[in-house]
Design an enzyme around this catalytic site. Structure first.
Site, PDB file in Angstrom:
ATOM      1  N   ASN A 186     -12.809  11.036   0.191  1.00  0.00           N
ATOM      2  CA  ASN A 186     -14.102  10.881   0.850  1.00  0.00           C
ATOM      3  C   ASN A 186     -14.979   9.916   0.063  1.00  0.00           C
ATOM      4  OD1 ASN A 186     -16.842  12.119  -0.231  1.00  0.00           O
ATOM      5  ND2 ASN A 186     -15.190  13.414  -1.060  1.00  0.00           N
ATOM      6  N   ASN A 225     -19.314   8.528  -5.515  1.00  0.00           N
ATOM      7  CA  ASN A 225     -19.727   7.808  -4.318  1.00  0.00           C
ATOM      8  C   ASN A 225     -21.191   7.381  -4.315  1.00  0.00           C
ATOM      9  OD1 ASN A 225     -17.116   8.103  -3.154  1.00  0.00           O
ATOM     10  ND2 ASN A 225     -17.631  10.215  -2.656  1.00  0.00           N
ATOM     11  N   THR A 226     -21.918   7.671  -5.396  1.00  0.00           N
ATOM     12  CA  THR A 226     -23.273   7.149  -5.596  1.00  0.00           C
ATOM     13  C   THR A 226     -23.205   6.207  -6.789  1.00  0.00           C
ATOM     14  OG1 THR A 226     -24.341   9.131  -4.710  1.00  0.00           O
ATOM     15  CG2 THR A 226     -25.655   7.720  -6.155  1.00  0.00           C
ATOM     16  N   PHE A 265     -23.435  11.603  -0.690  1.00  0.00           N
ATOM     17  CA  PHE A 265     -24.570  12.546  -0.658  1.00  0.00           C
ATOM     18  C   PHE A 265     -25.337  12.451   0.666  1.00  0.00           C
ATOM     19  CE2 PHE A 265     -25.396  12.916  -5.570  1.00  0.00           C
ATOM     20  CZ  PHE A 265     -24.215  13.638  -5.698  1.00  0.00           C
ATOM     21  N   LYS A 289     -21.985  19.911 -13.225  1.00  0.00           N
ATOM     22  CA  LYS A 289     -20.699  19.556 -12.609  1.00  0.00           C
ATOM     23  C   LYS A 289     -20.251  18.191 -13.110  1.00  0.00           C
ATOM     24  CE  LYS A 289     -18.139  19.705  -8.286  1.00  0.00           C
ATOM     25  NZ  LYS A 289     -18.165  20.199  -6.892  1.00  0.00           N
ATOM     26  N   ASN A 309     -15.295  17.513 -10.245  1.00  0.00           N
ATOM     27  CA  ASN A 309     -15.499  16.822  -8.984  1.00  0.00           C
ATOM     28  C   ASN A 309     -14.217  16.080  -8.596  1.00  0.00           C
ATOM     29  OD1 ASN A 309     -16.921  15.536  -6.766  1.00  0.00           O
ATOM     30  ND2 ASN A 309     -18.806  15.775  -7.950  1.00  0.00           N
ATOM     31  N   SER A 321     -20.314  12.774  -8.806  1.00  0.00           N
ATOM     32  CA  SER A 321     -19.763  12.166  -7.599  1.00  0.00           C
ATOM     33  C   SER A 321     -19.468  10.694  -7.856  1.00  0.00           C
ATOM     34  CB  SER A 321     -20.746  12.291  -6.436  1.00  0.00           C
ATOM     35  OG  SER A 321     -20.301  11.504  -5.334  1.00  0.00           O
TER      36      SER A 321
END
Length: 363
Positions: free
Chosen positions: A111, A176-177, A115, A216, A245, A174
């Protein structure tokens, strides 16, 4: 018949775009569906951690219920706790679609959501409405992509949700940021944890000042980075760490086409790497710091191996995509049977029995 319905449901959902299927599953839980066989309740599966009494060690990881829409529906599947979010101060759409990809042969998902969520206000309103209900519900907080002060976003999350949840998770892992994982570097992490702890201490209600905080972290860490993270966790009065993560690694995947997608990989291929990082963190943090293990949990065997490697609790998400809504009950029944068969007085006694085995393995 339950198995037949479950297979039919999976076939239907897998015929849809993954994000559409996810939305339908949220709607189903809002309607009280699907019916599942009750999970066993036994005091010997209970875990007391960070001042909280978990009825069992199995939780739903953040990422599924991003906006706090169905925490009670999640708990009804048998989970001992549910973690909603990641939620950011302001709503944001996330990255362009498509942004979720199934790797069916690998029992995995990639993915690059970024967020996507409705923001603090919407999530807080829903959690306010469920006040008085039982069940452990955590809130996973993050920073907006375009924030000028990301640490301030985490401080805002602490202040907004401490009164509405059982615990808080600070998510800086994450992939993805852009730039978010840089907050795991020691200097940045020291500032983050210092300000987050101060925000909690500044809350008016003494009960809220005791709200547990977890950090996390990513699985894509080298030993020196883990040592720095562990040192900062021990230097600040937070309660524990969630390992881990999603990963940027594509090692061992059989789906070469989908493996080219950018984003974080979760599911079965993440199990080994995340478990090694978990064990290394347990060895660095010692026996008292709480650890929640995530990554590749899809059975009682994988859940228990996380515990043996050093986890107090475990979480899953991708396993539910492939195992269906009856998976939590199956895992807990198998845990219950193993406990009986091996004469284990409480599941917690298994913790750390294979920490050195996993910690010694190379990443």
């Amino acid at each position: 018949m339950t198995g037949l319905f479950e297979r039919a449901g999976r076939q239907l959902l897998f015929g849809l775009d993954p994000e559409t299927a996810h939305g339908l599953s949220i709607k189903a839980l809002k309607c009280g569906l699907p019916p599942v066989r009750p999970a066993p309740r036994d005091a010997r599966l209970a875990v007391r951690l960070a001042g909280l009494d978990f009825p069992n060690p199995l939780g739903m990881a953040a990422g599924y219920d991003k906006n706090g829409e169905v925490p009670d529906g999640i708990l009804s599947l048998g989970f001992g706790f549910a973690e909603v979010g990641t939620v950011t101060p302001l709503p944001q759409p996330g990255n362009p679609k498509p942004r979720i990809f199934r790797l069916v042969r690998d029992s995995a998902v990639i993915n690059r959501l970024g967020f996507n969520n409705e923001g603090h206000d919407a999530c807080a309103a829903r959690l306010t409405a469920r006040r008085g209900k039982t069940g452990i519900v955590g809130v996973n907080i993050g920073a907006n992509k375009d924030s000028l002060d990301r640490v301030a976003d985490y401080e805002a999350g602490i202040r907004r949700f401490a009164a509405l949840c059982s615990y808080l998770t600070v998510n800086i892992s994450s992939p993805n940021t852009p730039g978010l994982r840089n907050m795991q570097a020691r200097r940045e992490l020291a500032e983050l944890l210092g300000r987050v702890v101060a925000a909690r201490q500044g809350l008016a209600n003494p009960d809220h000042r005791a709200r547990p905080i977890f950090l996390k972290i990513a699985p894509d860490l080298v030993d020196a980075e883990m040592e720095d993270i562990a040192a900062e966790i021990l230097a600040h009065p937070i309660d524990g760490v969630i390992v881990s993560n999603t990963t940027l690694s594509r090692e061992g995947l059989s789906d070469a086409v989908q493996a080219k997608q950018t984003g974080g990989l979760s599911g079965k291929p993440l199990f080994e790497r995340s478990t090694i990082v978990l064990a290394k963190m347990r060895r660095l943090l010692g026996p008292k710091t709480a650890i929640i293990g995530v990554g590749g949990v899809d059975s009682a065997e994988t859940a228990l191996e996380k515990i043996r490697a050093g986890a107090d609790l475990v979480q899953l998400y991708t396993g539910l995509i492939y195992g269906g809504p009856a998976l939590p009950g199956r895992i807990l029944r198998d845990m219950f049977e193993l406990r009986q068969r091996e004469g284990v007085t409480n599941i917690a006694v298994l913790r750390d029995t294979r920490t050195e085995h996993w910690a010694a393995r190379p990443l």
